[in-house]
Write an enzyme that holds these catalytic residues in place. Structure first.
Site, PDB file in Angstrom:
ATOM      1  N   ASN A   1      -3.109  -5.841  -6.551  1.00  0.00           N
ATOM      2  CA  ASN A   1      -3.851  -5.941  -5.307  1.00  0.00           C
ATOM      3  C   ASN A   1      -2.951  -6.593  -4.255  1.00  0.00           C
ATOM      4  O   ASN A   1      -2.477  -7.715  -4.453  1.00  0.00           O
ATOM      5  CB  ASN A   1      -5.102  -6.787  -5.545  1.00  0.00           C
TER       6      ASN A   1
ATOM      7  N   CYS B   1      -5.932   2.709   9.950  1.00  0.00           N
ATOM      8  CA  CYS B   1      -6.414   4.095  10.070  1.00  0.00           C
ATOM      9  C   CYS B   1      -7.933   4.122  10.210  1.00  0.00           C
ATOM     10  O   CYS B   1      -8.557   5.150   9.970  1.00  0.00           O
ATOM     11  CB  CYS B   1      -5.935   4.942   8.899  1.00  0.00           C
TER      12      CYS B   1
ATOM     13  N   ASP C   1       0.367  -0.610   5.232  1.00  0.00           N
ATOM     14  CA  ASP C   1      -0.353   0.638   5.551  1.00  0.00           C
ATOM     15  C   ASP C   1      -1.611   0.737   4.694  1.00  0.00           C
ATOM     16  O   ASP C   1      -1.706   1.579   3.801  1.00  0.00           O
ATOM     17  CB  ASP C   1       0.574   1.844   5.320  1.00  0.00           C
TER      18      ASP C   1
ATOM     19  N   PHE D   1       0.867  -1.193   0.000  1.00  0.00           N
ATOM     20  CA  PHE D   1       0.000   0.000   0.000  1.00  0.00           C
ATOM     21  C   PHE D   1       0.901   1.239   0.000  1.00  0.00           C
ATOM     22  O   PHE D   1       0.835   2.086   0.892  1.00  0.00           O
ATOM     23  CB  PHE D   1      -0.946   0.022   1.214  1.00  0.00           C
TER      24      PHE D   1
HETATM   25  N1  SAH Z   1       1.869   4.446   3.162  1.00  0.00           N
HETATM   26  C1  SAH Z   1       1.444   5.533   2.318  1.00  0.00           C
HETATM   27  C2  SAH Z   1      -0.063   5.776   2.367  1.00  0.00           C
HETATM   28  C3  SAH Z   1      -0.915   4.581   1.977  1.00  0.00           C
HETATM   29  S1  SAH Z   1      -2.559   4.999   1.574  1.00  0.00           S
HETATM   30  C4  SAH Z   1       2.242   6.791   2.669  1.00  0.00           C
HETATM   31  O1  SAH Z   1       3.001   6.789   3.663  1.00  0.00           O
HETATM   32  O2  SAH Z   1       2.143   7.776   1.943  1.00  0.00           O
HETATM   33  C5  SAH Z   1      -3.238   3.503   1.016  1.00  0.00           C
HETATM   34  C6  SAH Z   1      -2.876   3.105  -0.399  1.00  0.00           C
HETATM   35  O3  SAH Z   1      -3.390   1.793  -0.612  1.00  0.00           O
HETATM   36  C7  SAH Z   1      -3.442   3.938  -1.528  1.00  0.00           C
HETATM   37  O4  SAH Z   1      -2.382   4.394  -2.323  1.00  0.00           O
HETATM   38  C8  SAH Z   1      -4.348   2.994  -2.352  1.00  0.00           C
HETATM   39  O5  SAH Z   1      -4.216   3.196  -3.755  1.00  0.00           O
HETATM   40  C9  SAH Z   1      -3.781   1.656  -1.976  1.00  0.00           C
HETATM   41  N2  SAH Z   1      -4.693   0.495  -2.037  1.00  0.00           N
HETATM   42  C10 SAH Z   1      -5.957   0.402  -1.548  1.00  0.00           C
HETATM   43  N3  SAH Z   1      -6.400  -0.882  -1.644  1.00  0.00           N
HETATM   44  C11 SAH Z   1      -5.405  -1.606  -2.206  1.00  0.00           C
HETATM   45  C12 SAH Z   1      -5.234  -2.980  -2.536  1.00  0.00           C
HETATM   46  N4  SAH Z   1      -6.197  -3.871  -2.297  1.00  0.00           N
HETATM   47  N5  SAH Z   1      -4.066  -3.368  -3.081  1.00  0.00           N
HETATM   48  C13 SAH Z   1      -3.080  -2.455  -3.305  1.00  0.00           C
HETATM   49  N6  SAH Z   1      -3.168  -1.159  -2.983  1.00  0.00           N
HETATM   50  C14 SAH Z   1      -4.308  -0.728  -2.443  1.00  0.00           C
END
Ligand code: SAH
Length: 396
Positions: A279, A340, A300, A227
């Site tokens: 994903n 979160c 995250d 993520f």
């Molecule tokens: N750690 C990052 C913030 C993460 S926000 C920082 O420090 O800036 C969460 C992220 O998860 C987003 O970019 C979103 O696109 C991604 N996301 C949401 N569901 C997901 C999934 N199932 N697989 C991969 N990415 C995902």
């Protein structure tokens, strides 16, 4: 002044300074207030408790501007609130070596529905409630005056405005158009932020101190940044001397920005950096099937529980992701895991990670308990304001 009278025995939270009045606590309304109008809230006997903004479409019918009786809610009041919010952050930029901070954190700063982040010379605001919307022109002027910022851009396009019956609103509120990408700094690390189309106001400032802490453990390790959004933890780890970083995210634009951020920072030549668009749930299984392992795994995810009713489903999501993540940690390696979702409290989150560790057959020790950065202040009277929690763990 229109008067909202509470039912008998429903005044205790307001007296304790809690800013929300739920529809079920309201006994009567003197005359129907306009959307966002400031109203006087009294107890059942008519004693003044404080002033708040009327939100007819929301279950949270009034959000209190204050719980100090009949204190006027006027320009001077908002100027004081903004000054108090800025005063708390005055030394934070220097202390945390950053030019990007949350300046106003809604309820916790006595300004329900108002979130303002500063990226260099640009302010980015979210006005998510009827009261915040009604005060937007005044707050915009006062914030520009108090900060001396060059631009104020609005990103009121989150889900929460729907509950207030408000349409999304984005665009320039004051000053000059902000640059297409703003470069911000967190200690030795730089990130580019797109305030027009990035998530929320553009960047996850709430993870700043956690990025720094986790990066301090990253030297020499192989890092899985699940993520990743625009690089966040992985770029900080790279700059701190990680051997390799794999970023995973669903979003192609986020990964494109992550690549730019990786190139911008120390370690760009020495660290092996990969980007996987996919994903996380599937990609972690694929890595497991290939018997891959990492010295540091960061999880995250986005908010799995939007509301309390989604908690059971969210817990399954957190358990799955932690189970998969834990299986990928080398013996003696680290797991940094976050939630979160405000509906999941720190104790519940620990329990989910404990269940995941049990099922993964791993022994886990907590090195640091983590939360949102201190510019995302929490008010003692508003425990709902704690939403981000995490654990940095050693895994055997
Ligand atoms: N750690 C990052 C913030 C993460 S926000 C920082 O420090 O800036 C969460 C992220 O998860 C987003 O970019 C979103 O696109 C991604 N996301 C949401 N569901 C997901 C999934 N199932 N697989 C991969 N990415 C995902």
């Amino acid at each position: 002044m229109k008067i909202v009278r509470l039912k008998a025995k429903r005044d205790y939270p307001t007296r304790m300074g809690h800013p929300w009045i739920f529809s079920g606590a309201v006994d009567s309304v003197s005359r129907e207030p306009r959307v966002g109008e400031t109203v006087l809230v009294t107890d059942a006997a008519g004693e003044a408790l404080g002033m708040g903004a009327w939100s007819p479409a929301s279950q949270i019918r009034v959000r209190m501007w204050h719980t100090q009786g009949q204190l006027p809610v006027d320009e001077g009041f908002f100027r004081d609130r903004i000054a108090a919010a800025l005063a708390v952050r005055e030394t934070m930029g220097e202390r945390f070596a950053t030019d990007a901070l949350r300046l106003v954190n809604a309820e916790a700063d006595g300004l329900p529905g108002v979130t303002v982040d500063r990226y260099g010379e640009t302010l980015v605001g979210q006005f998510t409630t009827a009261g915040a919307e009604a005060q937007k022109p005044l707050l915009t002027r006062l914030l520009m005056e108090a900060t001396g910022a060059a631009s104020f851009y609005e990103r009121s396009d989150g889900e929460s405005r729907k509950h207030e019956g408000l349409e999304p609103a984005t665009g320039l509120l004051a000053g000059a158009e902000p640059p297409e990408r703003i470069t911000i700094h967190e200690g030795p690390v730089a990130y580019e932020v797109d305030v027009r189309s990035g998530h929320k106001t553009g960047f996850y400032l709430d993870q700043r101190e956690n990025r720094r802490l986790i990066a301090a453990y990253a030297a020499g390790r192989t890092v899985l940044n699940a993520f990743s959004y625009t690089g966040g933890f992985g770029v900080a780890a790279q700059a701190a001397g990680a051997q390799a970083v794999t970023h995973i995210d669903l979003s192609a634009p986020a990964l494109a920005q992550a690549r730019r951020n990786a190139d911008l920072n120390p370690g760009a030549d020495s660290c092996q950096v990969d980007f996987v668009q996919g994903n996380v749930f599937q990609e972690l299984r694929a890595l497991r099937d290939r018997a891959r392992s990492f010295g540091l795994v960061v999880l995250d995810p986005p908010k799995f529980a939007e509301t309390r009713s989604q908690t059971p489903k969210a817990l399954r999501g957190y358990k799955d992701i932690n189970l998969l993540g834990l299986k990928l940690v080398e013996k003696g390696g680290l797991l940094a895991t976050f939630s979160c979702s405000g509906a999941i409290d720190p104790a519940l989150f620990r329990r989910v990670v404990a269940e995941a560790a049990h099922d993964a057959g791993r022994s886990v020790r907590i090195l640091h308990e983590l939360r949102q950065a201190p510019d995302h202040v929490e008010a003692l009277t508003f425990p709902e304001g704690l939403y981000l929690k995490g654990l940095l763990c050693e895994v055997q």
